[in-house]
Design a protein around this motif. Sequence first.
Motif, PDB file in Angstrom:
ATOM      1  N   GLN A  94       0.821  -1.206   0.000  1.00  0.00           N
ATOM      2  CA  GLN A  94       0.000   0.000   0.000  1.00  0.00           C
ATOM      3  C   GLN A  94       0.863   1.268   0.000  1.00  0.00           C
ATOM      4  N   TYR A  95       1.925   1.262   0.807  1.00  0.00           N
ATOM      5  CA  TYR A  95       2.819   2.421   0.880  1.00  0.00           C
ATOM      6  C   TYR A  95       3.576   2.626  -0.427  1.00  0.00           C
ATOM      7  N   SER A  96       3.909   1.540  -1.113  1.00  0.00           N
ATOM      8  CA  SER A  96       4.723   1.658  -2.320  1.00  0.00           C
ATOM      9  C   SER A  96       3.999   2.395  -3.445  1.00  0.00           C
ATOM     10  N   PHE A  97       2.680   2.457  -3.381  1.00  0.00           N
ATOM     11  CA  PHE A  97       1.906   3.152  -4.412  1.00  0.00           C
ATOM     12  C   PHE A  97       1.418   4.524  -3.943  1.00  0.00           C
ATOM     13  N   ARG A  98       1.994   5.024  -2.857  1.00  0.00           N
ATOM     14  CA  ARG A  98       1.608   6.331  -2.334  1.00  0.00           C
ATOM     15  C   ARG A  98       2.710   7.346  -2.604  1.00  0.00           C
ATOM     16  N   ALA A  99       2.325   8.600  -2.730  1.00  0.00           N
ATOM     17  CA  ALA A  99       3.283   9.677  -3.010  1.00  0.00           C
ATOM     18  C   ALA A  99       3.967  10.127  -1.727  1.00  0.00           C
ATOM     19  N   HIS A 100       5.207  10.586  -1.868  1.00  0.00           N
ATOM     20  CA  HIS A 100       5.953  11.121  -0.739  1.00  0.00           C
ATOM     21  C   HIS A 100       5.716  12.624  -0.627  1.00  0.00           C
ATOM     22  N   ILE A 101       5.366  13.073   0.571  1.00  0.00           N
ATOM     23  CA  ILE A 101       5.174  14.485   0.829  1.00  0.00           C
ATOM     24  C   ILE A 101       6.358  14.978   1.650  1.00  0.00           C
ATOM     25  N   PRO A 102       7.251  15.791   1.063  1.00  0.00           N
ATOM     26  CA  PRO A 102       8.425  16.271   1.812  1.00  0.00           C
ATOM     27  C   PRO A 102       8.017  17.004   3.087  1.00  0.00           C
ATOM     28  N   GLY A 103       8.689  16.683   4.175  1.00  0.00           N
ATOM     29  CA  GLY A 103       8.411  17.313   5.449  1.00  0.00           C
ATOM     30  C   GLY A 103       7.291  16.677   6.222  1.00  0.00           C
ATOM     31  N   SER A 104       6.686  15.625   5.669  1.00  0.00           N
ATOM     32  CA  SER A 104       5.579  14.956   6.337  1.00  0.00           C
ATOM     33  C   SER A 104       5.813  13.450   6.340  1.00  0.00           C
ATOM     34  N   ASN A 133      11.566   8.958   3.340  1.00  0.00           N
ATOM     35  CA  ASN A 133      10.725   8.730   2.166  1.00  0.00           C
ATOM     36  C   ASN A 133      10.236   7.285   2.238  1.00  0.00           C
ATOM     37  N   PHE A 134       9.250   7.069   3.098  1.00  0.00           N
ATOM     38  CA  PHE A 134       8.767   5.715   3.333  1.00  0.00           C
ATOM     39  C   PHE A 134       8.094   5.093   2.110  1.00  0.00           C
ATOM     40  N   PRO A 135       7.362   5.846   1.284  1.00  0.00           N
ATOM     41  CA  PRO A 135       6.801   5.239   0.070  1.00  0.00           C
ATOM     42  C   PRO A 135       7.872   4.691  -0.874  1.00  0.00           C
ATOM     43  N   LEU A 136       8.961   5.459  -1.076  1.00  0.00           N
ATOM     44  CA  LEU A 136      10.028   4.978  -1.947  1.00  0.00           C
ATOM     45  C   LEU A 136      10.730   3.779  -1.319  1.00  0.00           C
ATOM     46  N   ALA A 137      10.926   3.803   0.005  1.00  0.00           N
ATOM     47  CA  ALA A 137      11.536   2.662   0.689  1.00  0.00           C
ATOM     48  C   ALA A 137      10.651   1.422   0.557  1.00  0.00           C
ATOM     49  N   ALA A 138       9.336   1.612   0.640  1.00  0.00           N
ATOM     50  CA  ALA A 138       8.415   0.486   0.507  1.00  0.00           C
ATOM     51  C   ALA A 138       8.457  -0.086  -0.912  1.00  0.00           C
ATOM     52  N   SER A 139       8.496   0.787  -1.910  1.00  0.00           N
ATOM     53  CA  SER A 139       8.558   0.307  -3.288  1.00  0.00           C
ATOM     54  C   SER A 139       9.880  -0.412  -3.548  1.00  0.00           C
ATOM     55  N   LEU A 140      10.965   0.089  -2.959  1.00  0.00           N
ATOM     56  CA  LEU A 140      12.257  -0.570  -3.111  1.00  0.00           C
ATOM     57  C   LEU A 140      12.243  -1.943  -2.440  1.00  0.00           C
ATOM     58  N   SER A 141      11.595  -2.034  -1.282  1.00  0.00           N
ATOM     59  CA  SER A 141      11.470  -3.322  -0.595  1.00  0.00           C
ATOM     60  C   SER A 141      10.652  -4.303  -1.415  1.00  0.00           C
ATOM     61  N   LEU A 142       9.545  -3.822  -1.989  1.00  0.00           N
ATOM     62  CA  LEU A 142       8.677  -4.694  -2.774  1.00  0.00           C
ATOM     63  C   LEU A 142       9.388  -5.207  -4.020  1.00  0.00           C
ATOM     64  N   VAL A 143      10.051  -4.302  -4.738  1.00  0.00           N
ATOM     65  CA  VAL A 143      10.781  -4.715  -5.933  1.00  0.00           C
ATOM     66  C   VAL A 143      11.934  -5.639  -5.556  1.00  0.00           C
ATOM     67  N   GLY A 144      12.579  -5.357  -4.424  1.00  0.00           N
ATOM     68  CA  GLY A 144      13.655  -6.227  -3.965  1.00  0.00           C
ATOM     69  C   GLY A 144      13.167  -7.635  -3.663  1.00  0.00           C
ATOM     70  N   LEU A 145      11.981  -7.734  -3.046  1.00  0.00           N
ATOM     71  CA  LEU A 145      11.403  -9.043  -2.764  1.00  0.00           C
ATOM     72  C   LEU A 145      11.096  -9.795  -4.052  1.00  0.00           C
ATOM     73  N   LEU A 146      10.457  -9.125  -5.004  1.00  0.00           N
ATOM     74  CA  LEU A 146      10.140  -9.766  -6.280  1.00  0.00           C
ATOM     75  C   LEU A 146      11.405 -10.138  -7.040  1.00  0.00           C
ATOM     76  N   PHE A 147      12.397  -9.262  -6.955  1.00  0.00           N
ATOM     77  CA  PHE A 147      13.670  -9.531  -7.617  1.00  0.00           C
ATOM     78  C   PHE A 147      14.352 -10.748  -7.000  1.00  0.00           C
ATOM     79  N   THR A 148      14.282 -10.852  -5.678  1.00  0.00           N
ATOM     80  CA  THR A 148      14.851 -12.003  -4.973  1.00  0.00           C
ATOM     81  C   THR A 148      14.193 -13.298  -5.423  1.00  0.00           C
ATOM     82  N   LEU A 149      12.857 -13.289  -5.492  1.00  0.00           N
ATOM     83  CA  LEU A 149      12.127 -14.490  -5.910  1.00  0.00           C
ATOM     84  C   LEU A 149      12.478 -14.869  -7.350  1.00  0.00           C
TER      85      LEU A 149
END
Length: 283
Positions: free
Chosen positions: A30-40, A248-264
């Motif tokens: 869910q976080y990986s598809f959300r936008a990052h708001i700087p300062g929030s 930047n938790f959304p970008l970190a989440a997307s990186l985690s998700l892609v990393g998981l898929l890449f691992t598999l």
Amino acid sequence: MSKRPFLRWFASPSILIAFGITASFLAIVQYSFRAHIPGSLDPGGLTLDNFTTLLKAVYGQAFLNTVLLCLWTALFTLLIGYPLAYAMIRAKSARLRSAILLISLTPLFLGEIVRTYSWMIVLGNRGFLNAFLLQIGLIDRPLNLMFTMTGVVIALVHFTLPIVVVMLAAALSHIDRNLERAARSLGAGRIRSFLTVTLPLSVPGIVAATSTAFAWTFSAFATPQMIGGGQVQTISTLVYQVGFASFNFPLAASLSLVGLLFTLAVLAFFNAGLGRLERIGAH
């Protein structure tokens, strides 16, 4: 009355753990598809920008570094672990077998941070390894091992070795010694008997141990972060930097998700190749 009155008590923790893992995974998706708001710390609306950002060269290099670290670690762990496992199973002395087992499993008794700090002391320019090599005259200047791929691989091999030795020892212990004796009776020497009987029959264990070492290394964080010192970027270190340095938790989440898929995907490709080797060994 149920024949298994304690089944629900054993199943309940597993169900709770499975629920927690599923909830965490869905939160990351869910976080990986959300936008990052700087300062929030609160994410914004739905977007695909996080995944397009991962196309930058710095992220591609992190994926490449991670795969290379896993491959080198799996290879060197296998080369070191197989002789240890073989000696542990075939040694005649019970004390020697116990000593090999204890030495092999020692890294599991240490915390990851403690183990990594120890390697920093050993691999540093003024560390034990460089001091020893300088003392005996093999080198005339300290080797640059810290903050390099080589140093990270050395520490990761130490981190991965116990599980590989245990898995290889289990595979070797199930090989029928009578098959080797039969090969000897037909004129095969020790080396030929090992290459034609023992090694092929241990291929399933090699496949399992290598795959486990690869996956084990893929998720390593403390060792690449501390030994690599920011110079050897991996997927796990980038997730930490993006999530906790830039928030930047959304970008970190997307990186985690892609990393998981890449691992598999890598493991599937890896196991497909090793699976053919396993079938060859079975014949």
